[in-house]
Design a protein around this motif. Structure first.
Motif, PDB file in Angstrom:
ATOM      1  N   CYS A  17       0.806  -1.224   0.000  1.00  6.92           N
ATOM      2  CA  CYS A  17       0.000   0.000   0.000  1.00  6.92           C
ATOM      3  C   CYS A  17       0.838   1.273   0.000  1.00  6.92           C
ATOM      4  O   CYS A  17       0.449   2.274  -0.603  1.00  6.92           O
ATOM      5  CB  CYS A  17      -0.981  -0.001   1.171  1.00  6.92           C
ATOM      6  SG  CYS A  17      -0.223  -0.125   2.802  1.00  6.92           S
ATOM      7  N   VAL A  35      -4.136  -4.072  -8.594  1.00 13.26           N
ATOM      8  CA  VAL A  35      -5.500  -3.687  -8.966  1.00 13.26           C
ATOM      9  C   VAL A  35      -5.763  -4.062 -10.419  1.00 13.26           C
ATOM     10  O   VAL A  35      -5.012  -3.678 -11.328  1.00 13.26           O
ATOM     11  CB  VAL A  35      -5.731  -2.183  -8.746  1.00 13.26           C
ATOM     12  CG1 VAL A  35      -7.074  -1.757  -9.343  1.00 13.26           C
ATOM     13  CG2 VAL A  35      -5.689  -1.859  -7.254  1.00 13.26           C
ATOM     14  N   ARG A  63     -10.719  -0.764   1.760  1.00 13.98           N
ATOM     15  CA  ARG A  63     -10.049  -2.065   1.850  1.00 13.98           C
ATOM     16  C   ARG A  63     -10.957  -3.139   2.448  1.00 13.98           C
ATOM     17  O   ARG A  63     -10.475  -4.160   2.931  1.00 13.98           O
ATOM     18  CB  ARG A  63      -8.765  -1.913   2.680  1.00 13.98           C
ATOM     19  CG  ARG A  63      -7.755  -1.004   1.998  1.00 13.98           C
ATOM     20  CD  ARG A  63      -6.542  -0.727   2.850  1.00 13.98           C
ATOM     21  NE  ARG A  63      -5.597   0.103   2.103  1.00 13.98           N
ATOM     22  CZ  ARG A  63      -4.719   0.935   2.660  1.00 13.98           C
ATOM     23  NH1 ARG A  63      -4.668   1.045   3.971  1.00 13.98           N
ATOM     24  NH2 ARG A  63      -3.907   1.653   1.909  1.00 13.98           N
ATOM     25  N   SER A 123      -1.609 -10.428  -6.780  1.00 17.65           N
ATOM     26  CA  SER A 123      -1.007  -9.729  -5.645  1.00 17.65           C
ATOM     27  C   SER A 123      -0.027 -10.632  -4.910  1.00 17.65           C
ATOM     28  O   SER A 123       1.028 -10.180  -4.447  1.00 17.65           O
ATOM     29  CB  SER A 123      -2.099  -9.252  -4.680  1.00 17.65           C
ATOM     30  OG  SER A 123      -2.985  -8.351  -5.308  1.00 17.65           O
ATOM     31  N   HIS A 165      -3.648   0.682  -2.644  1.00 15.38           N
ATOM     32  CA  HIS A 165      -4.193  -0.588  -2.176  1.00 15.38           C
ATOM     33  C   HIS A 165      -3.058  -1.568  -1.881  1.00 15.38           C
ATOM     34  O   HIS A 165      -1.909  -1.381  -2.298  1.00 15.38           O
ATOM     35  CB  HIS A 165      -5.177  -1.169  -3.187  1.00 15.38           C
ATOM     36  CG  HIS A 165      -6.538  -0.550  -3.079  1.00 15.38           C
ATOM     37  ND1 HIS A 165      -7.434  -0.902  -2.094  1.00 15.38           N
ATOM     38  CD2 HIS A 165      -7.137   0.419  -3.820  1.00 15.38           C
ATOM     39  CE1 HIS A 165      -8.538  -0.185  -2.232  1.00 15.38           C
ATOM     40  NE2 HIS A 165      -8.384   0.628  -3.267  1.00 15.38           N
ATOM     41  N   VAL A 203      -9.027  -5.504  -6.323  1.00 13.71           N
ATOM     42  CA  VAL A 203      -7.711  -6.009  -5.966  1.00 13.71           C
ATOM     43  C   VAL A 203      -7.663  -7.490  -6.328  1.00 13.71           C
ATOM     44  O   VAL A 203      -8.432  -8.295  -5.788  1.00 13.71           O
ATOM     45  CB  VAL A 203      -7.425  -5.789  -4.472  1.00 13.71           C
ATOM     46  CG1 VAL A 203      -6.078  -6.397  -4.093  1.00 13.71           C
ATOM     47  CG2 VAL A 203      -7.427  -4.298  -4.150  1.00 13.71           C
TER      48      VAL A 203
END
Length: 332
Positions: A122, A133, A223, A149, A129, A144
């Motif tokens: 973040c 994304v 979030r 990720s 985020h 997300v």
């Protein structure tokens, strides 16, 4: 039998007796101190919403570390504020990223000081985020993306371990993050590095000052699709259990003050070391009340720390760590 045979006040009649029967105590060994590092030179800038907490450039970092070490604090947690942000948060896994540079510098001067590296994106993404994304081509809605990720978080964890981090502390709340990071660390030859999982991290309003400190506020949305609903307790057990079976070495509850029931629940259910994070909003509320003269800062901080221990926390991440270390020393 009851009163007058039973008199509970007998064990409170003096300071010495109260000390002898005290059930919980806070030690300097319980404390983890968060530090914010940034690029530039000669920077020691106080964070406006967190009095007494600073951004440090690398050339000013040693003065802070020296104080931490002199107080007997055994572990710090590093948060980085980068020069460059992009969609993937590439500064997080850059070999010369700010956290990696700070880690190498600290370990060179103080190899005995434990460094936990916050493993999240973040602070490093331009959207704020904690992951990658993805924009759906049909709906144009941004979300997300969990598994993409994970790839970026593994790269970050490995880069932090390569720099010398003693503990990887992933705070992103993606599904499967402990498994992915454990596998990535092991494959890179860091099977000895423990994972301190932010196992139960709530979508909390107590994070406001941190987002100023880390420059990490989301640029859109919130979030809540990956951090937990503050109304839920049973879900915390599912989250923690997932991390245990995936290979976590520590479990964490964040925030702490409004979630002492969750700390106790995890303590009763799991035997891993349990950490709580006394977060920025909790710190700032006490600081603000203290500066107004409304509370006795030392008394209320120590009562709060004792509450965390009573709830079952083994370790406490807190911006009050240096103060608590001093007060504990003075009380001996």
């Amino acid at each position: 039998m009851g009163f007058p045979i039973v008199r509970n006040r007998r064990l409170r009649s003096s300071s010495a007796i109260r000390s002898l029967v005290r059930e919980n105590a806070v030690s300097v060994n319980d404390l983890i101190y968060p530090i914010f590092v940034t690029h530039g030179t000669q920077i020691k800038d106080e964070i406006s919403s967190m009095p007494g907490v600073y951004h440090f450039s690398l050339d000013r970092l040693e003065e802070e570390i020296q104080e931490v070490v002199s107080l007997g604090i055994k572990m710090i947690m590093l948060f980085g504020v980068p020069e460059h942000k992009d969609a993937e948060g590439s500064s997080a896994f850059d070999h010369n990223g700010i956290v990696q540079q700070a880690t190498r510098r600290i370990k060179k001067q103080h190899p005995e000081l434990l460094i936990a590296a916050d493993t999240c994106l973040c602070q490093f993404t331009d959207h704020g985020h904690c992951g990658y994304v993805h924009v759906d081509e049909k709906t144009q809605l941004a979300e997300v993306h969990n598994d993409r990720s994970l790839e970026l978080l593994v790269k970050t964890a490995v880069a932090q371990a390569e720099a010398g981090a003693d503990i990887i502390a992933p705070s992103n709340m993606m599904d499967g993050f402990v498994y992915a990071i454990r596998q990535g660390l092991d494959e890179a030859g860091y099977d000895h590095i423990p994972i301190m999982s932010y196992a139960v991290k709530y979508a909390s309003s107590y994070y406001g000052p941190f987002r100023e400190a880390a420059h990490s506020a989301p640029q859109f949305g919130d979030r809540k699709t990956y951090q937990m609903d503050p109304a839920n307790a049973r879900e915390a057990l599912r989250e923690a259990e997932s991390d245990v079976v995936e290979g976590a070495d520590f479990l964490m509850v964040k925030p702490a003050m409004a979630y002492m029931d969750i700390i106790r629940t995890l303590r009763d259910q799991f035997d891993l070391p349990l950490v709580c994070y006394n977060v920025s909003g909790e710190y700032s509320m006490i600081k603000a009340a203290s500066l107004q003269g409304w509370v006795d800062e030392r008394a209320i901080v120590m009562e709060t720390m004792t509450g965390f221990k009573r709830a079952g926390a083994d370790l406490i991440i807190t911006y009050f760590a240096k103060d608590v270390a001093r007060w504990v020393r003075e009380s001996i």
